[in-house]
Motif scaffolding. Structure first.
Motif, short mmCIF file in Angstrom:
data_model
loop_
_atom_site.label_atom_id
_atom_site.label_comp_id
_atom_site.label_asym_id
_atom_site.label_seq_id
_atom_site.Cartn_x
_atom_site.Cartn_y
_atom_site.Cartn_z
N ALA A 299 -0.61 -7.07 10.74
CA ALA A 299 -0.62 -6.81 9.29
C ALA A 299 -1.83 -7.51 8.66
N GLU B 218 -5.03 -5.51 9.50
CA GLU B 218 -5.12 -4.29 8.68
C GLU B 218 -5.53 -4.65 7.25
N TYR B 219 -4.98 -5.76 6.72
CA TYR B 219 -5.33 -6.21 5.37
C TYR B 219 -6.83 -6.52 5.29
N GLU C 210 -8.86 -3.41 5.32
CA GLU C 210 -8.79 -2.64 4.07
C GLU C 210 -9.56 -3.29 2.93
#
Lengths: 227, 227
Positions: B71, B74-75, B78
């Motif tokens: 997670a 991915e953060y 992004e």
């Protein structure tokens, strides 16, 4: 096989396949099921996914083979605009993914995996009786996880925030398999039960509730949308 | 604490923290380290991450706490445009994520976790001798994984395709911890060794190679960028 149709290699009680199927149904992406028992280590399946785990998503017409349920969900999220389930700000999205990992890894290791081992594999594969100590431990841990869900739902309408997300689908997928195998006692978990009841009545969930895993029967409340 | 600076709760041999640190370094995102031994179950750390696992990424000034290494990656992907590491078509991205899951789950369970247990936790926490059978099994499985890497590199310049990706960072993070703990015999794995040598000489990797985990010393070749 229909042109450009997704095929999912899975077995009815695979929680990770259920998560992918719930996401595809919420996004109205059609698929057909191919029954795969990963514990048989079928050679053709090993070629599709060297990790020999379900689900695997294939579109032969387009030559696409996808493995790992989280990678599959991210792919579906990126390629379908309908009903986004990893949504919101970057921080919201990180919280959704943290919770998906929590249910995929911790709920699975603590509850779903031991139940599958004791109540499914020992019956269908090893022809052994379940270990009652391992079962008791899984039920005890299921209670702890239900308290965790109660607590999240106390503070938020859905597990990761104000809208339904992949976190809810991942949790419902694990819970539904645990419930099928008699591992969930909903007494005293009103918030978790109410949240789960919403899922049970969704069209995306109905096909899962009507399926049966060979000779193993779920408890009476399992498929009852009013229970 | 500097305003808006990321803090990473970690210990030097946590492979998942190493993956996040490699990604942040490749993206030139500054951070400071906070030493955390998750096996001590510190209360303050349990509040930050109920899963009680490293890494946790915090920015107190902005009130952001992120857990679960995938997670977190991915953060970062992004929120940072620099050096994208989950890149390409949706199918390429699915392949990157499949391989990240492979190293995070399978390589870790087969190799890194038993080595950490036998050579780090038994020495620092339990004050026991390592189990030589468990160590032999981890070394045997490390060979199998190295063959898998050799095979991928035979067909592609990087693990997931034509460019460096999060799959390479995830693999290098696991391998570097296993190598520190004496679990990697590079003989006969020329492709894997050459691929890993490229990493060892990258600026993102240097800080990791110079750190030591308390009294545990790595083998001589560990930090040698020409070995």
């Amino acid at each position: 096989m229909k042109q450009g149709m997704w095929q999912i290699y899975q077995f009815p009680l695979c929680p990770f396949s259920r998560k992918v199927r719930l996401l595809m149904a919420e996004k109205s992406i059609p698929y057909e099921l191919i029954r795969e028992n990963p514990w048989e280590f079928r050679e053709e399946f090993q070629r599709l996914n060297p990790a020999v785990r379900t689900p695997v998503l294939c579109d032969e017409a387009r030559g696409i083979t996808l493995a790992d349920s989280r990678a599959i969900c991210e792919y579906l999220e990126e390629t379908s605009d309908k009903n986004p389930m990893i949504n919101g700000t970057a921080t919201n999205r990180a919280e959704i993914r943290r919770l998906v990992a929590h249910f995929d890894e911790h709920f699975f290791a603590d509850v779903t995996m031991p139940l599958l081992e004791e109540r499914m594999k020992k019956r269908l594969v090893y022809r052994q009786s379940p270990d009652s100590r391992a079962l008791r431990e899984a039920l005890r841990r299921a209670h702890d996880h239900l308290y965790g869900i109660d607590h999240l739902i106390d503070n938020r309408p859905w597990l990761a925030g104000s809208t339904m997300s992949l976190a809810d689908l991942a949790a419902a997928a694990q819970l539904s398999v645990a419930d099928y195998l008699g591992g969930i006692d909903w007494n005293g978990h009103e918030q978790a039960r109410d949240w789960y009841a919403v899922f049970k009545s969704r069209p995306s969930f109905r096909p899962l509730l009507s399926e049966r895993m060979d000779v193993i029967q779920p408890p009476a409340h399992y498929a009852d949308v009013n229970a």
